[in-house]
Scaffold this motif. Structure first.
Motif, mmCIF file in Angstrom:
data_model
loop_
_atom_site.group_PDB
_atom_site.id
_atom_site.type_symbol
_atom_site.label_atom_id
_atom_site.label_comp_id
_atom_site.label_asym_id
_atom_site.label_seq_id
_atom_site.Cartn_x
_atom_site.Cartn_y
_atom_site.Cartn_z
ATOM 1 N N ILE A 145 7.533 5.168 -11.538
ATOM 2 C CA ILE A 145 7.856 3.861 -11.003
ATOM 3 C C ILE A 145 9.360 3.792 -10.759
ATOM 4 O O ILE A 145 10.091 4.726 -11.088
ATOM 5 N N GLY A 146 9.812 2.691 -10.179
ATOM 6 C CA GLY A 146 11.236 2.457 -10.101
ATOM 7 C C GLY A 146 11.859 2.834 -8.776
ATOM 8 O O GLY A 146 11.252 2.739 -7.705
ATOM 9 N N THR A 147 13.106 3.321 -8.839
ATOM 10 C CA THR A 147 13.939 3.474 -7.655
ATOM 11 C C THR A 147 13.426 4.531 -6.684
ATOM 12 O O THR A 147 13.467 4.324 -5.466
ATOM 13 N N LYS A 148 12.948 5.675 -7.173
ATOM 14 C CA LYS A 148 12.578 6.765 -6.267
ATOM 15 C C LYS A 148 11.497 6.374 -5.263
ATOM 16 O O LYS A 148 11.704 6.520 -4.052
ATOM 17 N N PRO A 149 10.325 5.898 -5.709
ATOM 18 C CA PRO A 149 9.321 5.512 -4.713
ATOM 19 C C PRO A 149 9.764 4.343 -3.845
ATOM 20 O O PRO A 149 9.419 4.272 -2.666
ATOM 21 N N ALA A 150 10.537 3.420 -4.414
ATOM 22 C CA ALA A 150 11.020 2.284 -3.623
ATOM 23 C C ALA A 150 11.971 2.751 -2.525
ATOM 24 O O ALA A 150 11.874 2.311 -1.370
ATOM 25 N N MET A 151 12.895 3.638 -2.860
ATOM 26 C CA MET A 151 13.829 4.160 -1.870
ATOM 27 C C MET A 151 13.091 4.932 -0.786
ATOM 28 O O MET A 151 13.424 4.834 0.407
ATOM 29 N N ALA A 152 12.077 5.690 -1.196
ATOM 30 C CA ALA A 152 11.302 6.459 -0.214
ATOM 31 C C ALA A 152 10.596 5.532 0.765
ATOM 32 O O ALA A 152 10.573 5.783 1.978
ATOM 33 N N ALA A 153 10.022 4.443 0.258
ATOM 34 C CA ALA A 153 9.326 3.493 1.129
ATOM 35 C C ALA A 153 10.298 2.826 2.101
ATOM 36 O O ALA A 153 10.030 2.724 3.307
ATOM 37 N N LEU A 154 11.443 2.385 1.604
ATOM 38 C CA LEU A 154 12.428 1.738 2.463
ATOM 39 C C LEU A 154 12.989 2.712 3.498
ATOM 40 O O LEU A 154 13.240 2.341 4.653
ATOM 41 N N PHE A 155 13.178 3.959 3.113
ATOM 42 C CA PHE A 155 13.618 4.996 4.052
ATOM 43 C C PHE A 155 12.617 5.154 5.188
ATOM 44 O O PHE A 155 12.992 5.188 6.369
ATOM 45 N N LEU A 156 11.332 5.220 4.845
ATOM 46 C CA LEU A 156 10.301 5.402 5.877
ATOM 47 C C LEU A 156 10.243 4.202 6.812
ATOM 48 O O LEU A 156 10.090 4.355 8.032
ATOM 49 N N TYR A 157 10.362 2.993 6.255
ATOM 50 C CA TYR A 157 10.338 1.797 7.094
ATOM 51 C C TYR A 157 11.577 1.684 7.985
ATOM 52 O O TYR A 157 11.543 1.030 9.027
ATOM 53 N N SER A 158 12.679 2.302 7.580
ATOM 54 C CA SER A 158 13.919 2.216 8.357
ATOM 55 C C SER A 158 13.919 3.144 9.571
ATOM 56 O O SER A 158 14.738 2.976 10.484
ATOM 57 N N LEU A 159 13.037 4.116 9.581
ATOM 58 C CA LEU A 159 13.114 5.154 10.608
ATOM 59 C C LEU A 159 12.859 4.639 12.024
ATOM 60 O O LEU A 159 13.575 4.999 12.967
ATOM 61 N N LEU A 160 11.833 3.804 12.210
ATOM 62 C CA LEU A 160 11.419 3.439 13.559
ATOM 63 C C LEU A 160 12.543 2.825 14.388
ATOM 64 O O LEU A 160 12.814 3.306 15.506
ATOM 65 N N PRO A 161 13.232 1.769 13.932
ATOM 66 C CA PRO A 161 14.292 1.199 14.778
ATOM 67 C C PRO A 161 15.400 2.200 15.093
ATOM 68 O O PRO A 161 15.933 2.204 16.211
ATOM 69 N N ILE A 162 15.752 3.043 14.121
ATOM 70 C CA ILE A 162 16.849 3.994 14.338
ATOM 71 C C ILE A 162 16.431 5.086 15.308
ATOM 72 O O ILE A 162 17.159 5.414 16.258
ATOM 73 N N ALA A 167 0.832 -1.203 0.000
ATOM 74 C CA ALA A 167 0.000 0.000 0.000
ATOM 75 C C ALA A 167 0.865 1.251 0.000
ATOM 76 O O ALA A 167 0.580 2.232 -0.706
ATOM 77 N N LEU A 168 1.956 1.234 0.789
ATOM 78 C CA LEU A 168 2.853 2.385 0.831
ATOM 79 C C LEU A 168 3.541 2.590 -0.510
ATOM 80 O O LEU A 168 3.688 3.730 -0.976
ATOM 81 N N LEU A 169 3.949 1.495 -1.166
ATOM 82 C CA LEU A 169 4.582 1.607 -2.475
ATOM 83 C C LEU A 169 3.645 2.239 -3.497
ATOM 84 O O LEU A 169 4.048 3.112 -4.273
ATOM 85 N N ILE A 170 2.397 1.803 -3.495
ATOM 86 C CA ILE A 170 1.437 2.349 -4.461
ATOM 87 C C ILE A 170 1.177 3.820 -4.184
ATOM 88 O O ILE A 170 1.081 4.643 -5.107
ATOM 89 N N PHE A 171 1.070 4.181 -2.898
ATOM 90 C CA PHE A 171 0.860 5.591 -2.543
ATOM 91 C C PHE A 171 2.025 6.449 -3.029
ATOM 92 O O PHE A 171 1.832 7.517 -3.619
ATOM 93 N N LEU A 172 3.255 5.963 -2.782
ATOM 94 C CA LEU A 172 4.432 6.732 -3.191
ATOM 95 C C LEU A 172 4.577 6.764 -4.704
ATOM 96 O O LEU A 172 5.054 7.754 -5.261
ATOM 97 N N LEU A 173 4.179 5.692 -5.363
ATOM 98 C CA LEU A 173 4.189 5.684 -6.829
ATOM 99 C C LEU A 173 3.307 6.810 -7.361
ATOM 100 O O LEU A 173 3.676 7.531 -8.286
ATOM 101 N N THR A 174 2.127 6.963 -6.750
ATOM 102 C CA THR A 174 1.214 8.044 -7.159
ATOM 103 C C THR A 174 1.799 9.402 -6.820
ATOM 104 O O THR A 174 1.710 10.356 -7.601
ATOM 105 N N LEU A 175 2.424 9.508 -5.640
ATOM 106 C CA LEU A 175 2.990 10.779 -5.194
ATOM 107 C C LEU A 175 4.128 11.234 -6.098
ATOM 108 O O LEU A 175 4.228 12.408 -6.467
ATOM 109 N N PHE A 176 5.012 10.292 -6.477
ATOM 110 C CA PHE A 176 6.163 10.628 -7.307
ATOM 111 C C PHE A 176 5.818 10.668 -8.795
ATOM 112 O O PHE A 176 6.627 11.126 -9.594
ATOM 113 N N HIS A 177 4.636 10.160 -9.162
ATOM 114 C CA HIS A 177 4.256 10.055 -10.581
ATOM 115 C C HIS A 177 5.325 9.303 -11.369
ATOM 116 O O HIS A 177 5.672 9.659 -12.496
#
Length: 504
Positions: A370-387, A358-368
């Motif tokens: 596909i590919g690395t940019k929305p994927a990197m954004a999603a992984l960045f957001l998921y990485s925040l909590l433990p750090i 769901a987050l990937l699809i949302f970011l895909l729409t936000l970035f207009h």
């Protein structure tokens, strides 16, 4: 002078980017065998012209995702079907011909052309023995058997020309469950489902002894295979487009079934099948002998392994670096400002609960895109909590006596943080970074669904053709990478942690 050089550098960068874009053809495909093959044929035909460097973004997902990628310019062309264009994309209730589609798509900067020569319609199917026992020959007959268990692909369940229209037209009251198209054949063979949706050119219909039910009320429109593309493609790459027009009428339904079977039943790759079609059907060469089937280890380390490894590492560690640069300061802020701790930890915690797809699809729409940019954004957001959480915990757990000693020494706030507090909290912070890195290795595999590459590309391909070997060639490297990352962080922990602070 400095400003002039900056402006000049920016203009040169934009010019190089524009040239690169003009000399690149990006081909997309949906997540099923036939789409992979057709897109690979388009890619290889384009490459042979030498006019553009063609790139195949494999298995981007369902129709909505691939069409959005086309509209945004993330891809230039992909294989589609006339019934899908008219019913799903243009929302037409009645039949519409190719000129009508071209007129309606023109307003979106898109076009459709190059009928490939075959119709791949939707249908419903049952096991032959069960259909014979129940006397089911047509889709109307299904309405008399509400006890049957329907397993339908997720996209078919939602499309207007899929289950909603079928159920309304034929008066069916079943409550179908969603199942991936590539897995449905195994499910119906094992009796886990009774009815599935199929494509008429599927290679496994005969293998699994299925009866294709007659669409006696003629609900499904024609699904003639065509190319859906951005309207500027023929003028931007005229030689490439002329070569693609050479595909008109070249693929019969029987030939498409054979190519699907080459992948699904004879373990050939999409690229091998496309290469054979071009050499024989387009260029009139002799039929190539089937290539020797590769061993599992050859498939694991063959062809695209190192490219996919590089993509996966970039997704994991590029996003992790961003998360460290943002997450550590957020953790410090939360530890230093008690009023900010609650909101910061709550927000990063809520992000972690969002389903990854769901987050990937949302970011895909936000970035207009596909590919690395929305994927990197999603992984960045998921990485925040433990750090963030570990930085906050590490700083707040420092013994008050140590804090007071630092204050008594007269150290300013920034120096206390840099010289005393962060070193004392370093093990906790490093543990949070390690957790994020290991999680990222696994989560990055999902990024292949939006064309970001990595090991997930093999996993998605394996699911599409229901080939466990292909799936494992992506899953095993991902699992091993997670172990390597964890081991590397454990070693780093021992290196940077003073001996007196290590656990005994």
């Amino acid at each position: 002078m400095t400003r002039f050089l900056l402006v000049l550098t920016l203009l040169l960068t934009l010019a190089v980017s524009a040239v690169a874009a003009d000399n690149t053809l990006t081909v997309g495909s949906k997540r099923f065998t036939e789409s992979y093959i057709l897109a690979e044929i388009v890619k290889q035909v384009a490459d042979q012209t030498g006019e553009a460097k063609a790139d195949h973004k494999k298995g981007l997902g369902n129709t909505g995702i691939v069409f959005a990628a086309l509209k945004s310019g993330s891809i230039d062309v992909y294989p589609e079907y006339t019934g899908t264009i008219s019913q799903e994309l243009l929302k037409e209730k009645g039949a519409i011909d190719l000129p009508g589609m071209k007129a309606k798509l023109g307003g979106q900067g898109l076009d459709v052309d190059v009928p490939l020569g075959f119709n791949d319609t939707y249908a419903l199917a049952m096991r032959e023995d069960q259909a014979q026992k129940l006397g089911v020959k047509t889709m109307s007959d299904l309405a008399k058997h509400p006890e049957l268990h329907f397993g339908l692909s997720p996209e078919f369940l939602k499309r207007a020309d899929g289950w909603p229209g079928v159920a309304s037209t034929y008066g069916m009251s079943a409550a179908p469950e969603g199942i991936d198209h590539g897995l449905a054949y195994e499910a119906i063979a094992q009796g886990q489902i009774d009815v599935m949706d199929i494509y008429s050119t599927d290679a496994k219909i005969e293998k699994y002894h299925l009866r294709v039910l007659d669409d006696d009320k003629k609900f499904f429109p024609a699904y003639d295979a065509v190319l859906l593309y951005r309207a500027d493609l023929p003028t931007r790459l005229p030689k490439t487009w002329a070569a693609l027009e050479g595909l008109k009428g070249k693929i019969t339904a029987a030939r498409m079934v054979q190519m699907n079977a080459d992948v699904e039943l004879r373990s050939q790759t999409f690229a091998q099948v496309a290469k054979g079609f071009i050499a024989h059907d387009l260029q009139g060469g002799a039929v190539a002998a089937p290539e020797k089937e590769q061993s599992f280890w050859q498939r694991l380390f063959g062809g695209d392994f190192w490219a996919l490894t590089a993509q996966h590492l970039w997704l994991v560690f590029g996003s992790l670096l961003l998360a460290v640069l943002v997450g550590v300061p957020l953790g410090v802020w939360a530890a230093r400002a008690p009023g900010a701790a609650g909101p910061i930890l709550t927000v990063v915690g809520l992000i972690q609960t969002i389903p990854s797809l769901a987050l990937l699809i949302f970011l895909l729409t936000l970035f207009h895109a596909i590919g690395t940019k929305p994927a990197m954004a999603a992984l960045f957001l998921y990485s925040l909590l433990p750090i963030v959480r570990n930085t906050y915990t590490g700083l707040t757990d420092i013994a008050p006596a140590l804090r007071e000693s630092a204050i008594a020494l007269g150290l300013p706030v920034a120096a206390r943080l840099r010289l005393i507090e962060l070193p004392l909290a370093s093990r906790a912070i490093l543990a949070g970074i390690k957790t994020s890195a290991v999680i990222n290795v696994g989560t990055a595999t999902i990024a292949a669904l939006i064309g970001a590459g990595g090991y997930g590309e093999r996993i998605v391909s394996g699911l599409a053709v229901n080939d466990n070997a292909i799936l494992l060639t992506g899953a095993i490297p991902a699992a091993l990478l997670a172990l390597v990352v964890q081991g590397a962080f454990d070693l780093l922990d021992r290196v940077v942690t003073p001996a007196g602070l290590r656990p005994r």
